[in-house]
Write a protein that holds these residues in place. Structure first.
Motif, PDB file in Angstrom:
ATOM      1  N   ARG A  34       0.825  -1.215   0.000  1.00 38.69           N
ATOM      2  CA  ARG A  34       0.000   0.000   0.000  1.00 38.69           C
ATOM      3  C   ARG A  34       0.859   1.266   0.000  1.00 38.69           C
ATOM      4  O   ARG A  34       0.325   2.383   0.041  1.00 38.69           O
ATOM      5  N   LEU A  35       2.192   1.103  -0.006  1.00 39.57           N
ATOM      6  CA  LEU A  35       3.082   2.240   0.167  1.00 39.57           C
ATOM      7  C   LEU A  35       2.882   3.318  -0.892  1.00 39.57           C
ATOM      8  O   LEU A  35       2.819   4.511  -0.577  1.00 39.57           O
ATOM      9  N   GLN A  36       2.794   2.934  -2.158  1.00 39.27           N
ATOM     10  CA  GLN A  36       2.677   3.945  -3.217  1.00 39.27           C
ATOM     11  C   GLN A  36       1.380   4.738  -3.097  1.00 39.27           C
ATOM     12  O   GLN A  36       1.364   5.953  -3.331  1.00 39.27           O
ATOM     13  N   ASN A  37       0.294   4.064  -2.722  1.00 39.57           N
ATOM     14  CA  ASN A  37      -0.972   4.776  -2.503  1.00 39.57           C
ATOM     15  C   ASN A  37      -0.849   5.752  -1.335  1.00 39.57           C
ATOM     16  O   ASN A  37      -1.380   6.868  -1.375  1.00 39.57           O
ATOM     17  N   LEU A  38      -0.148   5.306  -0.295  1.00 45.06           N
ATOM     18  CA  LEU A  38       0.058   6.157   0.875  1.00 45.06           C
ATOM     19  C   LEU A  38       0.883   7.387   0.518  1.00 45.06           C
ATOM     20  O   LEU A  38       0.533   8.519   0.883  1.00 45.06           O
ATOM     21  N   LEU A  39       1.966   7.183  -0.213  1.00 48.42           N
ATOM     22  CA  LEU A  39       2.817   8.305  -0.604  1.00 48.42           C
ATOM     23  C   LEU A  39       2.060   9.290  -1.495  1.00 48.42           C
ATOM     24  O   LEU A  39       2.211  10.512  -1.355  1.00 48.42           O
ATOM     25  N   ALA A  40       1.259   8.777  -2.394  1.00 49.62           N
ATOM     26  CA  ALA A  40       0.483   9.648  -3.290  1.00 49.62           C
ATOM     27  C   ALA A  40      -0.496  10.511  -2.500  1.00 49.62           C
ATOM     28  O   ALA A  40      -0.654  11.710  -2.770  1.00 49.62           O
ATOM     29  N   LEU A  41      -1.135   9.911  -1.499  1.00 50.76           N
ATOM     30  CA  LEU A  41      -2.072  10.676  -0.669  1.00 50.76           C
ATOM     31  C   LEU A  41      -1.330  11.734   0.138  1.00 50.76           C
ATOM     32  O   LEU A  41      -1.780  12.889   0.224  1.00 50.76           O
ATOM     33  N   ALA A  42      -0.196  11.366   0.717  1.00 48.85           N
ATOM     34  CA  ALA A  42       0.584  12.322   1.500  1.00 48.85           C
ATOM     35  C   ALA A  42       1.039  13.495   0.624  1.00 48.85           C
ATOM     36  O   ALA A  42       1.055  14.653   1.066  1.00 48.85           O
ATOM     37  N   ARG A 263       3.241  13.385   7.672  1.00 51.95           N
ATOM     38  CA  ARG A 263       2.538  14.391   6.862  1.00 51.95           C
ATOM     39  C   ARG A 263       1.040  14.329   7.124  1.00 51.95           C
ATOM     40  O   ARG A 263       0.375  15.382   7.233  1.00 51.95           O
ATOM     41  N   LEU A 264       0.477  13.143   7.252  1.00 53.93           N
ATOM     42  CA  LEU A 264      -0.960  13.014   7.471  1.00 53.93           C
ATOM     43  C   LEU A 264      -1.353  13.454   8.883  1.00 53.93           C
ATOM     44  O   LEU A 264      -2.487  13.856   9.119  1.00 53.93           O
ATOM     45  N   ALA A 265      -0.403  13.397   9.824  1.00 54.66           N
ATOM     46  CA  ALA A 265      -0.668  13.888  11.176  1.00 54.66           C
ATOM     47  C   ALA A 265      -0.511  15.396  11.262  1.00 54.66           C
ATOM     48  O   ALA A 265      -1.119  16.040  12.127  1.00 54.66           O
ATOM     49  N   LEU A 266       0.310  15.974  10.362  1.00 45.23           N
ATOM     50  CA  LEU A 266       0.674  17.389  10.417  1.00 45.23           C
ATOM     51  C   LEU A 266       0.507  18.020   9.031  1.00 45.23           C
ATOM     52  O   LEU A 266       1.482  18.384   8.378  1.00 45.23           O
ATOM     53  N   PRO A 267      -0.725  18.157   8.568  1.00 51.34           N
ATOM     54  CA  PRO A 267      -0.945  18.535   7.169  1.00 51.34           C
ATOM     55  C   PRO A 267      -0.407  19.910   6.769  1.00 51.34           C
ATOM     56  O   PRO A 267      -0.063  20.123   5.617  1.00 51.34           O
ATOM     57  N   ARG A 268      -0.302  20.844   7.714  1.00 54.08           N
ATOM     58  CA  ARG A 268       0.110  22.209   7.365  1.00 54.08           C
ATOM     59  C   ARG A 268       1.541  22.535   7.781  1.00 54.08           C
ATOM     60  O   ARG A 268       1.999  23.654   7.613  1.00 54.08           O
ATOM     61  N   THR A 269       2.246  21.590   8.332  1.00 52.14           N
ATOM     62  CA  THR A 269       3.582  21.817   8.888  1.00 52.14           C
ATOM     63  C   THR A 269       4.663  21.667   7.819  1.00 52.14           C
ATOM     64  O   THR A 269       4.537  20.848   6.912  1.00 52.14           O
ATOM     65  N   ILE A 270       5.734  22.467   7.951  1.00 52.64           N
ATOM     66  CA  ILE A 270       6.922  22.244   7.120  1.00 52.64           C
ATOM     67  C   ILE A 270       7.556  20.939   7.578  1.00 52.64           C
ATOM     68  O   ILE A 270       7.959  20.806   8.734  1.00 52.64           O
ATOM     69  N   LEU A 271       7.625  19.951   6.705  1.00 51.08           N
ATOM     70  CA  LEU A 271       8.203  18.643   7.030  1.00 51.08           C
ATOM     71  C   LEU A 271       9.525  18.531   6.287  1.00 51.08           C
ATOM     72  O   LEU A 271       9.555  18.458   5.060  1.00 51.08           O
ATOM     73  N   ARG A 272      10.615  18.541   7.059  1.00 50.80           N
ATOM     74  CA  ARG A 272      11.937  18.707   6.465  1.00 50.80           C
ATOM     75  C   ARG A 272      12.759  17.417   6.512  1.00 50.80           C
ATOM     76  O   ARG A 272      12.870  16.764   7.536  1.00 50.80           O
ATOM     77  N   TYR A 273      13.343  17.087   5.341  1.00 53.68           N
ATOM     78  CA  TYR A 273      14.377  16.069   5.310  1.00 53.68           C
ATOM     79  C   TYR A 273      15.560  16.559   6.127  1.00 53.68           C
ATOM     80  O   TYR A 273      16.074  17.659   5.900  1.00 53.68           O
ATOM     81  N   ALA A 274      16.044  15.736   7.058  1.00 53.56           N
ATOM     82  CA  ALA A 274      17.231  16.109   7.822  1.00 53.56           C
ATOM     83  C   ALA A 274      18.222  14.946   7.772  1.00 53.56           C
ATOM     84  O   ALA A 274      18.325  14.255   6.763  1.00 53.56           O
ATOM     85  N   GLY A 275      18.963  14.709   8.837  1.00 50.76           N
ATOM     86  CA  GLY A 275      20.059  13.755   8.808  1.00 50.76           C
ATOM     87  C   GLY A 275      19.629  12.311   8.575  1.00 50.76           C
ATOM     88  O   GLY A 275      18.533  11.893   8.957  1.00 50.76           O
ATOM     89  N   GLY A 276      20.512  11.540   7.964  1.00 50.46           N
ATOM     90  CA  GLY A 276      20.304  10.106   7.805  1.00 50.46           C
ATOM     91  C   GLY A 276      19.596   9.673   6.546  1.00 50.46           C
ATOM     92  O   GLY A 276      19.560   8.488   6.214  1.00 50.46           O
ATOM     93  N   ARG A 277      19.031  10.617   5.787  1.00 51.33           N
ATOM     94  CA  ARG A 277      18.253  10.203   4.603  1.00 51.33           C
ATOM     95  C   ARG A 277      19.144   9.603   3.534  1.00 51.33           C
ATOM     96  O   ARG A 277      18.699   8.742   2.762  1.00 51.33           O
ATOM     97  N   GLU A 278      20.402  10.059   3.456  1.00 48.44           N
ATOM     98  CA  GLU A 278      21.307   9.549   2.417  1.00 48.44           C
ATOM     99  C   GLU A 278      21.536   8.049   2.602  1.00 48.44           C
ATOM    100  O   GLU A 278      21.508   7.278   1.640  1.00 48.44           O
ATOM    101  N   GLY A 293       5.269  13.784   0.822  1.00 53.88           N
ATOM    102  CA  GLY A 293       4.941  14.631   1.957  1.00 53.88           C
ATOM    103  C   GLY A 293       5.994  15.613   2.374  1.00 53.88           C
ATOM    104  O   GLY A 293       5.704  16.590   3.066  1.00 53.88           O
ATOM    105  N   ILE A 294       7.255  15.392   1.996  1.00 50.10           N
ATOM    106  CA  ILE A 294       8.336  16.302   2.379  1.00 50.10           C
ATOM    107  C   ILE A 294       8.207  17.616   1.604  1.00 50.10           C
ATOM    108  O   ILE A 294       7.941  17.611   0.408  1.00 50.10           O
ATOM    109  N   ASN A 295       8.413  18.751   2.294  1.00 52.86           N
ATOM    110  CA  ASN A 295       8.403  20.027   1.574  1.00 52.86           C
ATOM    111  C   ASN A 295       9.495  20.979   2.052  1.00 52.86           C
ATOM    112  O   ASN A 295       9.384  22.202   1.922  1.00 52.86           O
TER     113      ASN A 295
END
Length: 331
Positions: A34-42, A263-278, A293-295
């Motif tokens: 269900r991941l792709q559907n979830l990501l699309a919604l986010a 993102r679904l818990a915090l729809p209006r918040t700036i959601l930032r990629y930070a450490g460890g993503r690489e 969901g990242i912006n």
């Protein structure tokens, strides 16, 4: 039984109401197919409630290493045998870092210090640094200086500090397994003072520190209660010499599910990629997260770990047709 993604589509996408802790847990427990559907919604939620712009930020450590706290993930703690040693940056170096950050198109420059909380020496250097940066370059200045007194909060606000970062790091119930030299409540108190003083609040944490899925949902709920302006999401990059040195990396699908759930818990918040993503996501996963969901992104290096070259992130934003947020709109 109504599907959680159908509920989220109505509740979050249509009405702008974030998911509850229990609903976030349902999302985190969705099967991988269900991941792709979830990501699309986010992504739809991000576009509806935040828009297409991406906020770009650079960070620099004013004081590195030698911290008296025992945060088990952090190589800057003076309590562990880690390779990071105490270093102070001077004001010209700070200004140069701010100029380099602004040159990428970033609108935020965060001054970070590895301390329990600032002493007068650090506050004096921040005072001088903020003035020097403001005199040299047009960029919003954020700070991350640990736990604050009311007097320090008021002084930072008077300096014109735009945003204050102080991460809760993890769920309240898991925090004693991560830090023992101070409490989750002490961090919360600083955040409430910052919010009351009118500065923007930046507060997130690290995924992959031995917390349960239930505790990840708990953490999302606690952040939603705080209502921060920005949530940086880190994924544990185990550092040599720390108590978490041998912890496994978060799996990519798990990381993407967490991004979308927050993102679904915090729809209006700036959601930032930070450490460890690489390490956790790589190039392909990073792209999926930007469409899940990242912006906001931190460009360049982090405090004690290397990031992706800023050019790679900026090229990705161009490819995805996501404009960088302009400075004038954040003042």
């Amino acid at each position: 039984m109504t599907d959680i993604l159908d509920i989220a589509r109505r509740q979050v996408l249509d009405e702008g109401e974030g998911l509850s802790q229990g609903q976030v847990l349902e999302v985190l427990n969705l099967p991988d197919d269900r991941l792709q559907n979830l990501l699309a919604l986010a992504h739809d939620v991000r576009m509806r409630w935040c828009g297409p712009e991406v906020e770009v930020e650079g960070i620099v450590s004013l004081k590195t290493g030698g911290c008296p706290e025992d945060c088990h993930f952090c190589s800057q703690s003076g309590k562990f045998e880690s390779p990071v040693r105490s270093v102070w940056l001077n004001i010209p170096e700070l200004v140069e870092a701010a100029k380099e950050t602004a040159a990428t198109g970033a609108t935020e420059f965060c001054i970070v210090a590895a301390v329990r909380g600032p002493d007068e020496r650090l506050m004096s250097q921040v005072r001088d640094g903020v003035k020097a940066i403001n005199d040299a370059v047009e960029i919003n200045i954020a700070c991350s200086l640990g736990m604050l007194t009311q007097e320090q909060v008021d002084e930072l606000a008077a300096m014109g500090v735009h945003r204050y970062n102080h991460n809760l790091e993890t769920a309240r119930s898991h925090f004693p397994n991560v830090v023992t030299t101070h409490s989750w409540e002490e961090r919360w108190d600083t955040l409430r003072m910052v919010k009351d003083a009118g500065m923007e609040v930046c507060c997130g944490g690290i995924v992959g520190m031995g917390e349960s899925v239930e505790q990840r949902a708990e953490f999302a709920g606690q952040l939603a209660e705080l209502e921060p302006d920005e949530v940086p999401l880190n994924f544990l990059a185990p550092r040599p010499g720390t108590p978490f040195a041998d912890y496994p990396l978060v799996e990519g699908t798990e990381a993407l599910k967490t991004i979308a759930a927050f993102r679904l818990a915090l729809p209006r918040t700036i959601l930032r990629y930070a450490g460890g993503r690489e390490l956790t996501l790589g190039d392909l996963g990073t792209r999926e997260g930007m469409l899940g969901g990242i912006n906001a992104v931190i460009v360049g290096n982090y405090l004690t770990t290397l990031g992706r070259p800023a050019r790679q992130d900026l090229e990705l934003l161009t490819e995805l047709k996501m404009p960088i947020k302009e400075l004038g709109r954040t003042l």
